[in-house]
Design a protein around this motif. Structure first.
Motif, PDB file in Angstrom:
ATOM      1  N   LYS A 203       0.822  -1.208   0.000  1.00 20.29           N
ATOM      2  CA  LYS A 203       0.000   0.000   0.000  1.00 20.29           C
ATOM      3  C   LYS A 203       0.862   1.266   0.000  1.00 20.29           C
ATOM      4  O   LYS A 203       0.519   2.263  -0.640  1.00 20.29           O
ATOM      5  CB  LYS A 203      -0.936  -0.007   1.220  1.00 20.29           C
ATOM      6  N   ILE A 204       1.972   1.213   0.712  1.00 21.13           N
ATOM      7  CA  ILE A 204       2.895   2.349   0.715  1.00 21.13           C
ATOM      8  C   ILE A 204       3.540   2.518  -0.650  1.00 21.13           C
ATOM      9  O   ILE A 204       3.687   3.635  -1.159  1.00 21.13           O
ATOM     10  CB  ILE A 204       3.964   2.159   1.812  1.00 21.13           C
ATOM     11  N   LYS A 205       3.910   1.393  -1.269  1.00 14.21           N
ATOM     12  CA  LYS A 205       4.593   1.434  -2.574  1.00 14.21           C
ATOM     13  C   LYS A 205       3.693   2.000  -3.673  1.00 14.21           C
ATOM     14  O   LYS A 205       4.191   2.532  -4.675  1.00 14.21           O
ATOM     15  CB  LYS A 205       5.078   0.037  -2.955  1.00 14.21           C
ATOM     16  N   GLU A 206       2.369   1.904  -3.480  1.00  6.73           N
ATOM     17  CA  GLU A 206       1.451   2.490  -4.459  1.00  6.73           C
ATOM     18  C   GLU A 206       1.557   4.013  -4.493  1.00  6.73           C
ATOM     19  O   GLU A 206       1.173   4.648  -5.472  1.00  6.73           O
ATOM     20  CB  GLU A 206       0.007   2.086  -4.135  1.00  6.73           C
ATOM     21  N   VAL A 207       2.105   4.581  -3.423  1.00  2.44           N
ATOM     22  CA  VAL A 207       2.215   6.040  -3.320  1.00  2.44           C
ATOM     23  C   VAL A 207       3.652   6.518  -3.477  1.00  2.44           C
ATOM     24  O   VAL A 207       3.925   7.510  -4.136  1.00  2.44           O
ATOM     25  CB  VAL A 207       1.652   6.530  -1.964  1.00  2.44           C
ATOM     26  N   THR A 208       4.596   5.776  -2.882  1.00  3.44           N
ATOM     27  CA  THR A 208       5.993   6.198  -2.912  1.00  3.44           C
ATOM     28  C   THR A 208       6.921   4.994  -2.859  1.00  3.44           C
ATOM     29  O   THR A 208       6.551   3.940  -2.330  1.00  3.44           O
ATOM     30  CB  THR A 208       6.307   7.138  -1.726  1.00  3.44           C
TER      31      THR A 208
END
Length: 225
Positions: A203-208
């Protein structure tokens, strides 16, 4: 900000201990009293930011304690009781209690209600938020924003991030993470923790691409520097 002090007036020693331990993990300084008389003595001798008050107490009842303490302090009071009748709740709120939580309750709900009352009384501001790098967690609404984007987290995922980023220098074992995020005893649930950490990272990787959780092999996880 100074550590917030909470007085727990609850005669059930097991419940009192669970509340004190959980609030302690969340950065509060707790004092425990086990009767109405002892609770009033603590109130007269010390200063608190919030009081958790059971009703069915030995000695003086919670209702009597509330009446007497309102004569000497305006400290916010959250009543905790197995009594769930509407008339009883209304009477206590009219008598000076700020909130009413019915047993049994979830600790996360109680903590959220504590933050709300501390905010209202001016005793809480940034303590209700955890910020790490570009991630901001709001502990009152259980929401998370990363680089200005809202990310959807499950209850356990939020708890994991709250624990890790609330103590960014500490390495947490899988047992510590499980006990905190699930509010139950750890029984070697390595796969459960790994899956949840993996989902959070996705979920974090979807943003940064910025790393936020670091694996410490053989020990557990910590906030990535």
């Amino acid at each position: 900000m100074p550590v917030k002090k909470i007085l727990i007036i609850e005669d059930d020693s097991a419940i009192n201990q669970v509340i004190a331990d959980t609030l302690g993990k969340n950065g509060f300084d707790c004092t425990s009293a086990y009767s109405g008389t002892e609770g009033l003595m603590c109130i007269k001798q010390g200063s608190y930011d919030l009081i958790l008050l059971d009703l069915m107490l030995p000695g003086k009842s919670g209702e009597c304690v509330l009446k007497e303490l309102r004569e000497i302090t305006q400290t916010p009071v959250i009543v905790i009781s197995a009594k769930d009748e509407l008339d009883n709740k209304v009477e206590l709120l009219m008598s000076g209690a700020e909130d009413y939580v019915t047993k049994p309750f979830q600790m996360k709900e109680l903590i959220a209600r504590i933050y709300v009352q501390l905010r209202k009384s001016g005793g809480m501001s940034e303590d209700a938020r955890i910020a790490y790098k570009d991630l901001v967690l709001d502990k009152t609404s259980y929401t998370a924003e990363l680089c200005g984007h809202r990310i959807q987290l499950t209850h356990q995922e939020f708890n994991i991030l709250e624990l890790i980023f609330g103590n960014p220098r500490k390495v947490f074992s899988k047992k510590e993470i499980f006990n905190y995020a699930w509010d139950e005893y750890y029984e070697g649930e390595d796969k459960t923790i790994n899956v949840h950490i993996s989902n959070i990272r996705l979920k974090i990787k979807e943003v940064t691409d910025e790393p936020y959780i670091e694996t410490v092999w053989g020990i557990g996880f910590k906030a990535a520097e």
